[in-house]
Design a protein around this motif. Sequence first.
Motif, short mmCIF file in Angstrom:
data_model
loop_
_atom_site.label_atom_id
_atom_site.label_comp_id
_atom_site.label_asym_id
_atom_site.label_seq_id
_atom_site.Cartn_x
_atom_site.Cartn_y
_atom_site.Cartn_z
N GLY A 242 5.60 -59.61 10.40
CA GLY A 242 6.19 -58.47 10.01
C GLY A 242 6.43 -58.61 8.51
N SER A 243 7.32 -57.40 7.99
CA SER A 243 7.87 -57.26 6.69
C SER A 243 8.74 -58.58 6.44
CB SER A 243 8.44 -56.02 6.46
OG SER A 243 8.98 -55.75 5.10
N SER B 84 10.82 -57.86 3.51
CA SER B 84 11.66 -57.04 2.76
C SER B 84 13.11 -57.43 3.30
CB SER B 84 11.55 -55.64 2.84
OG SER B 84 10.32 -55.18 2.38
N ALA C 24 15.09 -55.77 11.42
CA ALA C 24 13.75 -55.08 11.14
C ALA C 24 13.74 -54.31 9.51
CB ALA C 24 13.43 -54.05 12.06
N SER C 25 12.88 -54.11 8.91
CA SER C 25 12.80 -53.74 7.90
C SER C 25 11.69 -52.89 7.47
CB SER C 25 12.91 -54.54 6.41
OG SER C 25 12.03 -55.45 6.46
N GLY C 26 11.59 -51.76 6.78
CA GLY C 26 10.52 -50.84 6.48
C GLY C 26 10.77 -49.71 5.83
N PRO C 27 10.03 -48.90 5.30
CA PRO C 27 10.24 -47.78 4.78
C PRO C 27 10.69 -46.50 5.72
CG PRO C 27 7.84 -48.03 4.80
CD PRO C 27 8.59 -49.16 5.14
N THR C 28 10.29 -46.79 6.94
CA THR C 28 10.48 -45.63 8.13
C THR C 28 11.80 -45.99 8.91
OG1 THR C 28 8.75 -46.58 9.70
CG2 THR C 28 8.15 -44.67 8.03
N ILE C 29 12.25 -47.19 8.59
CA ILE C 29 13.11 -47.97 9.52
C ILE C 29 14.65 -47.64 9.08
CG2 ILE C 29 14.01 -49.84 10.70
CD1 ILE C 29 11.44 -50.99 10.77
N ALA D 258 6.50 -48.23 12.68
CA ALA D 258 6.82 -49.63 12.04
C ALA D 258 6.21 -50.78 12.91
CB ALA D 258 8.29 -49.75 12.29
N ALA E 211 7.23 -52.40 15.30
CA ALA E 211 8.54 -53.43 15.49
C ALA E 211 9.58 -53.01 16.24
CB ALA E 211 9.26 -53.67 14.10
#
Length: 762
Positions: free
Chosen positions: A462-463, A465, A509-514, A562, A564
Amino acid sequence: MDARIFAALCSTACLTAWTPGLAQTVAPNSTAVAAPAEEQAEAGDIVVTANKREERLKDVPISVSVVSGDQLTRQNVNEVADLTRSAPALNTAGPFGALSIRGIGSVSFSRSSEGSVGVVVDNVALAGTSTNPPLLFDVARVEVLEGPQGTLFGRNSSAGVLNIVTNAPDPTRLEVIAHTDIGTRDTYVGRGVVNLPIAGNAALRVAGSFAQAPRNQYNRFDDSWQRQRNYAGRARFLWEPTSDITINLIGDYSNADRRGGAPWSVFASTPGSRLTQRLTACGIALGTENQQGCINGGNRGWTESYGVSNQIDMRIGAHTLTWISAYRAVEGEVPAYDVDSVPVYRLNQTGPSDTHNFSQEFRLTSPSGGTLEYVAGLYYFDSEFDGSVQQLGPVATDVGVPFPLGQRLTTHAQTTSVAAFGQATVRLAPALRLILGGRYGNESVAARTGATLATGAFAPIGSLSPVRGKADDDYFSYRVGAQFDVTRDVMVYGTYTRGYKGPSLNDQASGPTIPVLVRPEIPKSGEVGIKASAFGGRMTASLAGFYTKVDDFQAQFFDPVAAAFIFGNAPSLTTKGVSFNLFGRPTRGLSFNLGAVYNDARYGDGYLVACAQQQTAAQGCVPQVIGGVARGAVDDAGGNRLVGTPKWKVTASGEYAADLSSTTQAYAQADMVYTSRINWDAAFNPILQNAPVALFGGRLGMRFASQRFGVAVFGRNLFDVYRPAVRFATPTAALQLDPRSYSQISGTDSRRVIGLSLDAKF
């Protein structure tokens, strides 16, 4: 020793030295001579402490299920999760110890989150350690408080509270108690208690327990069953230095060790898939009652839980001042956890965790029986978590990426809570009382998670970030209501409660939509009920109707965009229904406990979750459009039943004893729990369900020498009806070219156990 332990003990010593001059009489809520609920029921009214003062159960304007220590023994209840057999409103919300009351509760991978059900042991909220509570041994009673309890208990009590009361030391007698169970499926339980008077005003009670759960998950790869062993001990020291002061010092330790077997069993998969081929080659026969797995990466983990607390009760005039200092910790390690379900190296997970809590509570309790009764206090809580989890393996080999993938997430989280609370009962007339309560506080939570590529990994799964966030929130929760005594033995009541569960962070969890922030969970609940007692208070019945709406329910779900699991907010959910409880000792030799709940619990509209495997558009699976672009498919779970919540649940337990002579007694015990259909997926998924089932248990025995010795045979799940503890979509199945695979975890009651019990008391 942690500095907070030292500070708590020093402050306790200073307060003890300061208080003797304030003594008048023994504090009314002292635990010094508190008898178990069963003994109080024989002598008269059943007594509980649901409102942080001793009250007749019939007078408490809350729906409460009471489980006595005797009932815990006859139902072979050793862990908090086993209480679901005894309390109709209590259920599991999923694996890993998550609990729900009236359907409200969830499991989360977030390290900064709390459950919705508070667990309190001897007036100490376990909070972040509640997923690993002490074993249930030497317990006087368990009170299951239904509905939001944010006024007096605060924090993670938006669904309700388990109030566990252990047996207090007795300065008047020396006592030694022993109990053992030996059963099929390698089931073993051993308990011992020594009550040691030290002086006329002091006693020490030491209790220990060992429990080996019935074997339930088998690993064909290494010919091993999963073995779950729990060791626990508790020492409780009681001292009354003056007639006005009572001191209870408690220390406990428990160790849970899991090794061998498989973490779960696949019960359905797609014919011809790589996953199916590997399971078949290992000899796994797939089916709805499969308890076998086949993994080569091991299944091992241990958890230590320990703590100390000190409660001082002082009488100041007619009032009682209570001071409770507590320190608790949970330390764990997962050295081996194969999560790919097959005997081929695809994905393993490991990691340590460490949680430390300190809490301090002051409260002032007015005398009972006056025009105004109240409890008011201050509360402080601080918690720190440090842990990491590593996932590593060539998980994508079957889809064309034959390289190890993985990452390590390292998380530090801290939570601080401060609050002022109070609840009052105002007697407007001899039979009419008004209830007013409130809690004003602040919740602060901060977390940071760093992600690095796992050693030996070619790329992350996963990410990578980092996640960093902080939430700070002031809140006010309250309860208002009224109760009316129709007669001395019949009371009606109505309450409205606004509860609160603090904010959290999506720290895994990380991401632009989370979103990083998880908003506070706000339950609003109305309840009306009637309670009645008979046979001199030895039997109590209650009937309650309830309606609860939760805004921003905190839940774990899979985000298809995501790719995730994330922790977030469902817009709302509602639970509404009726609960009934009847328990007591109506005549000599007969005791019983009957409970039933009808609960229509559903998610509100707008709760978007990942579609079930192969769910169709006709079944509600539709594309999710973001910025005009379709990104994955989702199901609006609005109108679906809550995960882990049956519409109907009935529990019953009872004993009848008959004297054969002046020193010999025979007895028969029986219990039953019925649950209607249970869904394990918020989306439309008829496969992830438990069918309606009734499980029966029983015990036949003899007591000798005026009940100093006893022997009995017992049975759990007498008709050997298979019932999984939870079901879910098989992890990594899609990466093994299986689009539709499901797994289950078997619990302690999943198969029949027959055994022998021995008791001794000196």
